[in-house]
Design an enzyme around this catalytic site. Structure first.
Site, short mmCIF file in Angstrom:
data_model
loop_
_atom_site.label_atom_id
_atom_site.label_comp_id
_atom_site.label_asym_id
_atom_site.label_seq_id
_atom_site.Cartn_x
_atom_site.Cartn_y
_atom_site.Cartn_z
N LYS A 288 0.96 -1.13 0.14
CA LYS A 288 -0.09 -0.15 0.09
C LYS A 288 0.60 1.04 0.13
CE LYS A 288 -3.72 -2.23 2.74
NZ LYS A 288 -4.30 -2.76 1.31
N THR B 112 10.80 -3.50 2.30
CA THR B 112 9.99 -4.33 3.33
C THR B 112 10.52 -5.88 2.87
OG1 THR B 112 7.52 -4.76 3.50
CG2 THR B 112 8.37 -4.49 1.19
N LYS C 238 14.84 -6.31 4.96
CA LYS C 238 15.21 -5.15 5.80
C LYS C 238 16.54 -5.57 6.46
CE LYS C 238 10.56 -4.00 7.19
NZ LYS C 238 9.59 -3.66 8.19
N GLY D 298 10.65 -11.66 16.42
CA GLY D 298 11.53 -11.82 15.02
C GLY D 298 11.79 -10.31 14.76
N GLY D 299 11.94 -10.07 13.53
CA GLY D 299 12.49 -8.67 12.97
C GLY D 299 11.39 -7.61 13.41
N ASN E 112 7.95 -15.35 23.50
CA ASN E 112 8.08 -15.92 22.23
C ASN E 112 7.74 -17.37 22.28
OD1 ASN E 112 8.38 -15.55 19.23
ND2 ASN E 112 10.48 -16.36 19.62
N THR F 223 9.67 -19.76 20.79
CA THR F 223 11.18 -19.99 20.84
C THR F 223 11.70 -19.31 22.09
OG1 THR F 223 11.24 -20.66 18.62
CG2 THR F 223 13.56 -20.76 20.11
N ALA F 224 11.51 -19.62 23.10
CA ALA F 224 11.76 -18.67 24.25
C ALA F 224 13.03 -17.94 24.64
CB ALA F 224 11.42 -19.36 25.85
N GLY G 201 -2.58 -3.10 12.36
CA GLY G 201 -1.29 -2.39 12.14
C GLY G 201 -1.28 -1.45 11.12
#
Ligand code: NDP
Length: 273
Positions: free
Chosen positions: A16, A62, A66, A129-130, A151, A153-154, A239
Site C-alpha cells: 500500500k 520491506t 530489511k 522476530g524482525g 515468544n 522459542t523462548a 497495524g
C-alpha cells in the site's frame, strides 16, 4: 524535476506504500513519484544500485530485505542501528543512509491515533522476530513500567531482552510463563496471524482498560484480536495505523515535511484496507 522514490520487496504487489506516498505528495504539494519495485530474492543490492544510478532519491524496504538493507548501507541512524534492520534509505552525497521508522510508526499510532499512553504502563510484546526487534528500543524509550517479550522459542525472547536490557526494564519468557500476569498494552508481533493461528496464550493477560494491538492489518479480526475481544480487552487495533505512521516518518526524513496521517488512514479504511 520530479524526485523519485520507491519500495523494494518480494513479493511487492500487495504493498500500500505507493498509494500512501501519493496521498502524502498530493496533500503536501511535494513533487515526488513513488513506485513499487519487485527485487529478485538474490538481487536486492543490484536493484538498489540500479535505482540510485537512475536518479532515485530514497526508498523504503520491506519483507524480506530489511536485514540486507542494514548490511548494505554506508551509514545508519541510531534507531536503525538499534533495530538491526533498515526500512528507509536516503540516497545522496555518494552514500546510502539507512534509517528505521517502524518503531516510531508503532509508537505514534499507539500514543497519538489510539490515544493510549505508554509511560509507566505494563507492555507485553508477543514475538521475537524482525518486527519485535524493530519496536523494542522505541517501546523502552517510552519508559513503560515493564516490557515483557514472550515468544514461542523462548531463547529468542531471552536474547532480545538481553540485547535491550541497557535501555530499560525488559524481560523475556515463553508463552506459558505469562500465566498469572496482566498487561495494559499487548502487542502481537508474531506472524501467527498470517497462518490464521493464535499463539498459545494463557487467559487473564488483559488488564482493565487494556489495548490489544495486532501488527498485521486487514479487514477481518485476526485470531489474536478475537481472543483479545473475548478476554475483555477494552480497545482493539490492527497495524494499518503503524504502516501509515512509519510511511509519514519516512516522508519526513526525505522531504522535511510531516504529512497529516488521519485523512490517509481514513482513505485506506474506507477503501477496505
Ligand atoms: P519474523 O518471521 O521475523 O518473526 C516471526 C515471529 O512470529 C517469531 O517470533 C516466531 O516465533 C513467531 N511465530 C510464527 N508463527 C507462530 C505461531 N504459529 N505461533 C506463535 N508464534 C509464531 O516476522 P516479522 O517479525 O517480520 O513480522 C511479524 C508480523 O508483524 C507480521 O504479521 C507482519 O505482517 C507484521 N508487521 C507489520 C508492520 C506494520 O507496519 N503494520 C511492520 C512490520 C511487520 P519463533 O521465534 O518461535 O519462530
Amino acid at each position: 524535476m520530479t524526485d523519485r522514490y520507491c519500495v523494494f520487496g518480494n513479493p511487492i504487489g500487495h504493498s500500500k506504500s505507493p498509494l500512501i506516498h501519493a496521498a502524502f505528495a498530493r496533500q503536501t504539494g511535494e513533487d515526488i513519484s513513488y513506485s513499487a519495485i519487485l527485487a529478485p530474492l538474490d538481487g536486492f543490492a543490484a536493484s538498489v544500485h540500479a535505482f540510485v544510478a537512475a536518479g532515485g532519491r530514497g526508498a523504503n524496504v520491506t519483507v524480506p530485505f530489511k536485514e540486507q538493507a542494514w548490511q548494505l548501507v554506508s551509514r545508519r541512524t541510531a534507531r536503525a542501528e538499534l533495530a538491526g534492520a533498515v526500512n528507509t534509505l536516503v540516497f545522496g552525497n555518494a552514500e546510502i543512509v539507512g534509517d528505521n521508522t517502524d518503531g516510531a510508526g508503532l509508537l505514534l499510532d499507539i500514543a497519538l491515533n489510539l490515544r493510549c499512553p505508554l509511560l509507566a504502563r505494563r507492555i507485553l510484546l508477543l514475538g521475537a522476530g524482525g518486527a519485535a526487534r524493530g519496536v523494542s528500543g522505541p517501546l523502552l524509550e517510552a519508559r513503560p513500567a515493564a516490557l515483557v517479550i514472550a515468544n514461542r522459542t523462548a531463547a529468542r525472547a531471552h536474547a532480545l531482552a538481553g540485547h535491550f536490557a541497557p535501555l530499560g526494564a525488559v524481560t523475556g519468557c515463553s508463552f506459558s510463563e505469562l500465566a498469572g500476569q496482566s498487561f495494559d498494552i499487548v502487542i502481537n508481533a508474531t506472524s501467527a496471524s498470517l497462518g490464521d493461528a493464535l499463539p498459545p496464550l494463557p487467559p487473564g493477560l488483559f488488564a482493565a482498560g487494556s489495548l490489544a494491538y495486532e501488527m498485521m492489518y486487514g479487514r477481518e479480526d485476526t485470531p489474536f484480536l478475537a481472543f483479545a475481544r473475548a478476554q475483555g480487552a477494552a480497545q482493539l487495533a490492527d497495524g494499518l495505523g503503524m504502516l501509515v505512521e512509519q510511511a509519514a516518518e519516512a516522508f519526513h526524513v526525505w522531504r522535511g515535511v510531516r504529512p497529516d496521517v488521519a485523512p490517509v488512514l481514513a482513505m485506506l479504511r474506507n477503501s477496505g484496507a
